[in-house]
Scaffold this motif. Structure first.
Motif, mmCIF file in Angstrom:
data_model
loop_
_atom_site.group_PDB
_atom_site.id
_atom_site.type_symbol
_atom_site.label_atom_id
_atom_site.label_comp_id
_atom_site.label_asym_id
_atom_site.label_seq_id
_atom_site.Cartn_x
_atom_site.Cartn_y
_atom_site.Cartn_z
ATOM 1 N N PHE A 1 46.450 43.219 29.221
ATOM 2 C CA PHE A 1 47.241 43.537 30.558
ATOM 3 C C PHE A 1 46.002 43.682 31.487
ATOM 4 N N LEU A 2 45.923 42.671 32.609
ATOM 5 C CA LEU A 2 44.773 42.723 33.454
ATOM 6 C C LEU A 2 45.232 43.143 34.989
ATOM 7 N N ASN A 3 46.693 43.536 35.223
ATOM 8 C CA ASN A 3 46.878 43.965 36.541
ATOM 9 C C ASN A 3 46.155 44.877 37.304
ATOM 10 N N GLN A 4 45.475 45.872 36.433
ATOM 11 C CA GLN A 4 45.220 47.095 37.171
ATOM 12 C C GLN A 4 43.567 46.920 37.581
ATOM 13 N N LEU A 5 43.141 45.660 37.293
ATOM 14 C CA LEU A 5 41.692 45.328 37.663
ATOM 15 C C LEU A 5 41.687 44.737 38.974
ATOM 16 N N SER A 6 40.447 44.908 39.848
ATOM 17 C CA SER A 6 40.238 44.584 41.123
ATOM 18 C C SER A 6 40.159 42.954 40.959
ATOM 19 N N PRO A 7 40.623 42.183 42.033
ATOM 20 C CA PRO A 7 40.791 40.902 42.130
ATOM 21 C C PRO A 7 39.436 39.898 41.419
ATOM 22 N N GLU A 8 38.288 40.417 41.946
ATOM 23 C CA GLU A 8 36.953 39.749 41.251
ATOM 24 C C GLU A 8 36.953 40.070 39.876
ATOM 25 N N LEU A 9 37.023 41.229 39.162
ATOM 26 C CA LEU A 9 36.948 41.496 38.038
ATOM 27 C C LEU A 9 38.000 40.831 37.304
ATOM 28 N N LYS A 10 39.176 40.879 37.806
ATOM 29 C CA LYS A 10 40.312 40.336 36.926
ATOM 30 C C LYS A 10 39.992 38.864 36.682
ATOM 31 N N GLN A 11 39.424 38.128 37.464
ATOM 32 C CA GLN A 11 39.396 36.811 37.474
ATOM 33 C C GLN A 11 37.920 36.529 36.565
ATOM 34 N N LYS A 12 37.110 37.475 36.389
ATOM 35 C CA LYS A 12 35.875 37.464 35.528
ATOM 36 C C LYS A 12 36.213 37.668 34.300
ATOM 37 N N VAL A 13 37.173 38.561 33.907
ATOM 38 C CA VAL A 13 37.725 39.055 32.525
ATOM 39 C C VAL A 13 38.589 37.865 32.134
ATOM 40 N N ARG A 14 39.379 37.027 33.175
ATOM 41 C CA ARG A 14 40.451 36.279 32.720
ATOM 42 C C ARG A 14 39.548 35.120 32.191
ATOM 43 N N LEU B 1 37.812 45.450 22.472
ATOM 44 C CA LEU B 1 37.418 46.572 23.325
ATOM 45 C C LEU B 1 35.904 46.720 23.646
ATOM 46 N N PRO B 2 34.818 46.371 22.777
ATOM 47 C CA PRO B 2 33.335 46.337 22.987
ATOM 48 C C PRO B 2 33.134 45.234 23.985
ATOM 49 N N LEU B 3 33.862 44.129 24.165
ATOM 50 C CA LEU B 3 33.750 43.138 24.959
ATOM 51 C C LEU B 3 33.957 43.525 26.385
ATOM 52 N N LEU B 4 35.305 44.168 26.410
ATOM 53 C CA LEU B 4 35.667 44.770 27.937
ATOM 54 C C LEU B 4 34.740 45.849 28.163
ATOM 55 N N GLN B 5 33.924 46.748 27.493
ATOM 56 C CA GLN B 5 32.963 47.617 27.911
ATOM 57 C C GLN B 5 31.836 46.617 28.311
ATOM 58 N N GLU B 6 31.450 45.892 27.697
ATOM 59 C CA GLU B 6 30.130 44.841 28.385
ATOM 60 C C GLU B 6 30.497 44.209 29.535
ATOM 61 N N TRP B 7 31.911 43.901 29.851
ATOM 62 C CA TRP B 7 32.073 43.391 30.885
ATOM 63 C C TRP B 7 32.382 44.234 32.285
ATOM 64 N N GLY B 8 32.391 45.513 31.795
ATOM 65 C CA GLY B 8 32.619 46.848 32.833
ATOM 66 C C GLY B 8 34.129 46.652 33.071
ATOM 67 N N ALA B 9 34.966 46.408 32.077
ATOM 68 C CA ALA B 9 36.349 46.421 32.674
ATOM 69 C C ALA B 9 37.161 47.263 31.727
ATOM 70 N N LEU B 10 36.807 48.153 30.772
ATOM 71 C CA LEU B 10 37.443 48.647 29.673
ATOM 72 C C LEU B 10 38.289 49.672 30.113
ATOM 73 N N GLU B 11 37.808 50.508 31.033
ATOM 74 C CA GLU B 11 38.957 51.610 31.815
ATOM 75 C C GLU B 11 40.283 51.012 32.518
ATOM 76 N N ASP B 12 39.936 49.933 32.821
ATOM 77 C CA ASP B 12 41.260 49.634 33.688
ATOM 78 C C ASP B 12 42.082 48.343 33.190
ATOM 79 N N THR B 13 41.848 48.056 31.703
ATOM 80 C CA THR B 13 42.346 47.126 31.323
ATOM 81 C C THR B 13 43.133 47.690 30.069
ATOM 82 N N ILE B 14 44.509 47.258 29.801
ATOM 83 C CA ILE B 14 45.295 47.710 28.596
ATOM 84 C C ILE B 14 45.194 46.690 27.838
#
Length: 325
Positions: free
Chosen positions: A117-130, A157-170
């Motif tokens: 679930f990516l809805n809690q990410l900022s628009p820029e980070l959401k696009q990157k993670v997507r 989870l380790p990949l989300l950590q690497e992308w700087g998105a771990l805390e705000d991704t479910i």
């Protein structure tokens, strides 16, 4: 048309692609030929390797520079020579991209799904993670929700950590289902992934490489360098399709799924030409210590086992499987 003429056509078609993504081809080369031999290679060797595919030295320099900037490669200078190897993150991304290329089968699906679930990410980070998740063949289940049948929460989870998105991704892992192929699930799969487009990619792959496979059954006079060129183009085109393929279980795929024939064709061609390609690599690849070592034991486990590994027969594997229809 002879096998040599078929190979020339493959090279010509590759050169016509725009943009010509030499960086992607170089990653294929690292995964297929360089990582099994220690992972580090002289820039001059890399230039010599891609020359038959029409890639200039200038384009190689530009491409490896970009791969360094994108944290795929790292460079080491010894005198006036530059040597390149995959970075730690680059190696992890490589392993994810190549883990299914050389396997003959996938593990049985448990019925579980990895949901992101990516809805809690900022628009820029959401696009990157997507985009990163799409690169890992995740499908889009709904706006802000992505899914995969084989990736696990612990792998992600380790990949989300690497992308700087771990805390705000479910990230959730569903409980395995006992009924794995209800009608609703098959319909959802078709909404999440464009199976028609993916099947079309596999059909184009088959139309590209079946003709040269057939010709090689009649007359195989390819040189070691030509075998290497064919092997790189084969794995490169196949890898690009697998990047979009979530490897859905058979119960969720059409009965005539083209991916099965593409896997068999890739295996057959690879087994026929890999030994001669290795001879060229033995003679031409260098690192700072001299010629690269031979391929590691893991290399010889590709496609269910290749000849020439420790304790194995070294006779050429010229006709491992019957020709495809």
């Amino acid at each position: 048309m002879s096998a040599k003429s078929q190979l020339e056509l493959l090279v010509t078609n590759f050169q016509k692609k725009r943009p010509l993504r030499a960086g992607s081809l170089i990653i294929t080369i690292y995964g297929d030929a360089i990582v099994p031999r220690g992972g580090n290679v002289w820039l001059g060797s890399l230039m010599k390797l891609v020359e038959p595919m029409g890639i200039s030295q200038r384009l190689v320099r530009t491409s490896v520079y970009r791969l360094v900037q994108e944290s795929w490669l790292q460079t080491e200078k010894v005198g006036r020579c530059s040597y390149y190897s995959l970075t730690g993150p680059g190696l992890r991304r490589f392993e994810q991209a190549f883990q299914h290329v050389y396997s003959l089968s996938t593990t049985e699906w448990s019925g579980s799904w990895c949901l992101v679930f990516l809805n809690q990410l900022s628009p820029e980070l959401k696009q990157k993670v997507r985009e990163e998740l799409k690169w890992l063949s995740f499908g889009s289940m709904a706006p802000g929700v992505m899914e995969h049948p084989r990736f696990t929460r612990n792998e992600l989870l380790p990949l989300l950590q690497e992308w700087g998105a771990l805390e705000d991704t479910i990230v959730m892992q569903t409980v395995p289902m006992t009924q794995k192929s209800p009608k609703a699930l098959r319909l959802q799969v078709r909404e999440s992934w464009n199976l028609d487009e993916l099947g079309g990619r596999y059909r184009r792959f088959l139309s590209q490489f079946r003709p040269i496979w057939r010709e090689l059954q009649n007359e195989d006079t390819l040189t070691p360098e030509e075998c290497l060129t064919l092997r790189i183009l084969l794995i490169h085109e196949y890898r690009k399709i697998l990047l979009r393929d979530p490897l859905l279980p058979d119960e969720l795929l059409p009965g005539d799924w083209e991916g099965r024939s593409a896997k068999q064709l890739c295996r057959n061609l690879y087994r026929q030409i890999y030994q001669r390609a290795e001879h060229w690599l033995d003679a031409n690849l260098e690192n700072a210590s001299g010629p690269l070592p031979g391929p590691n034991e893991k290399f010889y486990k590709r496609f269910g086992g290749l000849k020439g590994g420790p304790g194995q027969d070294t006779a050429p594997d010229r006709h491992p499987e019957p020709a495809l229809p």
